[in-house]
Write an enzyme that holds these catalytic residues in place. Structure first.
Site, PDB file in Angstrom:
ATOM      1  N   CYS A  82       0.824  -1.212   0.000  1.00  0.00           N
ATOM      2  CA  CYS A  82       0.000   0.000   0.000  1.00  0.00           C
ATOM      3  C   CYS A  82       0.852   1.253   0.000  1.00  0.00           C
ATOM      4  O   CYS A  82       0.395   2.329  -0.370  1.00  0.00           O
ATOM      5  CB  CYS A  82      -0.916  -0.003   1.211  1.00  0.00           C
ATOM      6  SG  CYS A  82      -1.971  -1.453   1.230  1.00  0.00           S
ATOM      7  N   PHE A  83       2.101   1.120   0.451  1.00  0.00           N
ATOM      8  CA  PHE A  83       2.988   2.283   0.521  1.00  0.00           C
ATOM      9  C   PHE A  83       4.170   2.162  -0.432  1.00  0.00           C
ATOM     10  O   PHE A  83       5.080   2.990  -0.412  1.00  0.00           O
ATOM     11  CB  PHE A  83       3.514   2.445   1.950  1.00  0.00           C
ATOM     12  CG  PHE A  83       2.433   2.502   2.982  1.00  0.00           C
ATOM     13  CD1 PHE A  83       1.576   3.593   3.039  1.00  0.00           C
ATOM     14  CD2 PHE A  83       2.234   1.454   3.873  1.00  0.00           C
ATOM     15  CE1 PHE A  83       0.563   3.646   3.980  1.00  0.00           C
ATOM     16  CE2 PHE A  83       1.225   1.502   4.812  1.00  0.00           C
ATOM     17  CZ  PHE A  83       0.374   2.598   4.871  1.00  0.00           C
TER      18      PHE A  83
END
Length: 560
Positions: free
Chosen positions: A527-528
């Site tokens: 997600c990052f």
């Protein structure tokens, strides 16, 4: 006509039933390099021997298709593995426990760590003889099975022994080459036995292409297609076909079309739009059936499609186990909110019920996750069922009509047993191509945090990392590293400088330094777009640990 394949040779195996296995229980081992599921007969006890037969490749054929016969007990620990069921020669998923044995514990209730589901597609005859219909369902992974051979017109054209041998091919390139050869030499209709002319207008490409492809019967999908753009001179020697597949899939995956949306986590990975019926008021489902056929035909012909999809869609195509953690990539925020419920002491204080509120074109709609869900409060006792209902809704039921049509179209072209040799990361590479990654651009747009914050690219571990990627990793391994960290092998056309995170903002590739006490192996936070990289003492150690992390990311196996 398709040349008949020689009947397989049968190899007899004699094995000792391992300790702890009860009559009628199953155990797993490796026979001739293939993971095999053996059921202990009723009258046999641990320590006694049982026999079974397996087809093996003809030793007179190429040696790479006939590995030496060998037998060893299963060594994979803590993860899902595909086995061949000796009783009916079908592939079946089994879960291996921490001791490397089949996890025979019956999980009566949903468990976020261990429960897994696979899609089942049951084919039915449709009203139109050119198209099958089907029913899609979602069930426990260890209860689904797949045929281990391919038949054409009632004759076996690819046998289990060949598919088992292909499973053992070491590299992605070797497996892809075998797959393409089978499609080209055994499944494709010879030119002289009939071929198809696909005539389209460039200004009406999607409309004309849909009418042409959906007017074909399943047998015609295996014929050679020749493309013509109306009013343009040009003989299709392959270039026009390549352009057609690219342009058609670009248009269908374009969010403006209303059928697909970028995932919340990564703008390169597309997800099915749950509101596609509203966004695309024409028959939206025919477009998904069409796309399935186009993707299947591209795979069949060795062509590429232009859209990368979210990870669980590749898993659904393969019938690969889907787990609770697969919720994280499409919607990390919702995944974390669900996960946090496991720590709540009294769920009834939250006043939740078995519903989900979703937004479609600016309007909120309450969806019941189970029948009468608005009347069912979420308690600590039924929390596992609530989490299970969320997984099933978000990864299947929410887009089940679209998914059904896409899979039906795909399997109009591709026989499912052939796909068993690939994992879901390999399938993305096969469908979208192995990207040519600009290492300089990648390095220039990487940030450093944690223990690398001060030294950045000057830290020894970081220098070794880039040296290994540049000098030792081939394009496929680099693509797999990208899949591991960002969730897809897709790179934005403008390069790594515009890589986005789960909130749509620019979130560049990040290398976060951690101590080895925290983790021996690199970890990813898709997600990052972040890689947690332990501080290693040597380049050799970094290389080996990074390779293991990348290799096991597709299996769900625990490497701690």
């Amino acid at each position: 006509s398709t040349p008949p394949i020689s009947p397989p040779l049968m190899q007899m195996f004699e094995v000792v039933v391992p300790p702890g296995v009860m009559p009628n229980q199953s155990f797993s081992l490796l026979a001739n390099g293939q993971r095999v599921l053996v059921t202990c007969p009723p009258n046999v006890r641990p320590g006694q021997k049982v026999r079974f037969q397996l087809p093996i490749s003809n030793p007179n054929e190429k040696s790479k298709d006939a590995p030496a016969v060998q037998l060893e007990y299963e060594s994979i620990k803590d993860g899902w593995a595909r086995t061949i069921r000796v009783t009916d020669m079908k592939f079946q998923w089994v879960r291996m426990n921490e001791d490397g044995e089949i996890d025979l514990k019956s999980v009566a209730r949903f468990d976020v760590q261990h429960s897994a589901y696979t899609r089942r597609l049951t084919f039915l005859e449709g009203n139109d003889p050119r198209m099958r219909t089907g029913k899609l369902s979602f069930g426990a992974a260890n209860e689904s099975s797949v045929e281990s051979s391919v038949e054409l017109n009632g004759k076996e054209v690819v046998g289990y022994a060949e598919i088992a041998a292909a499973h053992q091919r070491g590299t992605y390139e070797e497996k892809a080459e075998w797959f393409q050869e089978i499609c080209r030499e055994r499944l494709r209709t010879k030119w002289e036995n009939g071929h198809m002319r696909i005539l389209v207008r460039r200004n009406h490409l999607l409309h004309d292409s849909l009418n042409a492809v959906m007017g074909l019967g399943r047998m015609e999908l295996a014929k050679i297609w020749r493309f013509e753009f109306l009013g343009e001179t040009g003989i299709d020697a392959g270039g026009l076909a390549r352009e057609w597949f690219q342009l058609v899939t670009e248009q269908i995956f374009n969010p403006d079309m209303g059928l697909w949306l970028p995932s919340a986590t990564n703008q390169m990975a597309m997800r099915i739009n749950p509101a596609s019926e509203i966004s695309c008021p024409e028959d939206h489902l025919i477009y998904f059936r069409f796309l399935g056929r186009v993707m299947g035909k591209a795979l069949f012909d060795g062509q590429l499609v232009s859209g990368h999809m979210v990870r669980h869609l590749y898993k659904h195509i393969l019938g690969w186990p889907v787990m609770f953690e697969d919720l994280e990539l499409p919607d990390e925020e919702y995944f974390n909110s669900l996960k946090s419920l496991l720590d709540v002491e009294n769920m009834e204080d939250l006043c939740m019920d078995f519903t989900f509120t979703e937004n479609a074109l600016g309007e909120n709609r309450v969806v019941e996750l189970t029948e009468g869900g608005e009347e069912v409060p979420v308690t600590n006792d039924n929390l596992p069922e609530f989490l299970e209902a969320n997984l099933k809704y978000h990864l299947m039921d929410r887009v089940k009509p679209q998914m059904t049509e896409m899979l039906l179209g795909f399997f109009d072209v591709i026989p499912e047993p052939l796909l068993t040799i690939f994992d879901f990361q390999e399938l993305e590479l096969l469908m979208c191509g192995v990207p040519v990654i600009d290492i300089d651009d990648w390095m220039a747009n990487t940030t450093y945090t944690g223990h690398f914050q001060h030294k950045g690219a000057g830290a020894s571990t970081v220098q070794w990392f880039w040296e290994v990627i540049r000098e030792e990793f081939d394009q496929e391994t680099r693509a797999r590293l990208l899949q591991f960290v960002t969730g897809t092998s897709g790179v934005p056309s403008r390069g790594f400088s515009v890589l986005q995170g789960n909130d749509g903002s620019i979130r560049q590739f990040c290398i976060h330094g951690i101590k080895k006490e925290n983790s021996l192996y690199p970890r990813s936070h898709t997600c990052f777009n972040r890689l947690d990289l332990p501080i290693y003492g040597s380049k050799n150690e970094l290389r080996e640990k990074l390779k293991v992390a990348i290799a096991t990311s597709a299996t769900g196996f625990d490497i701690e």
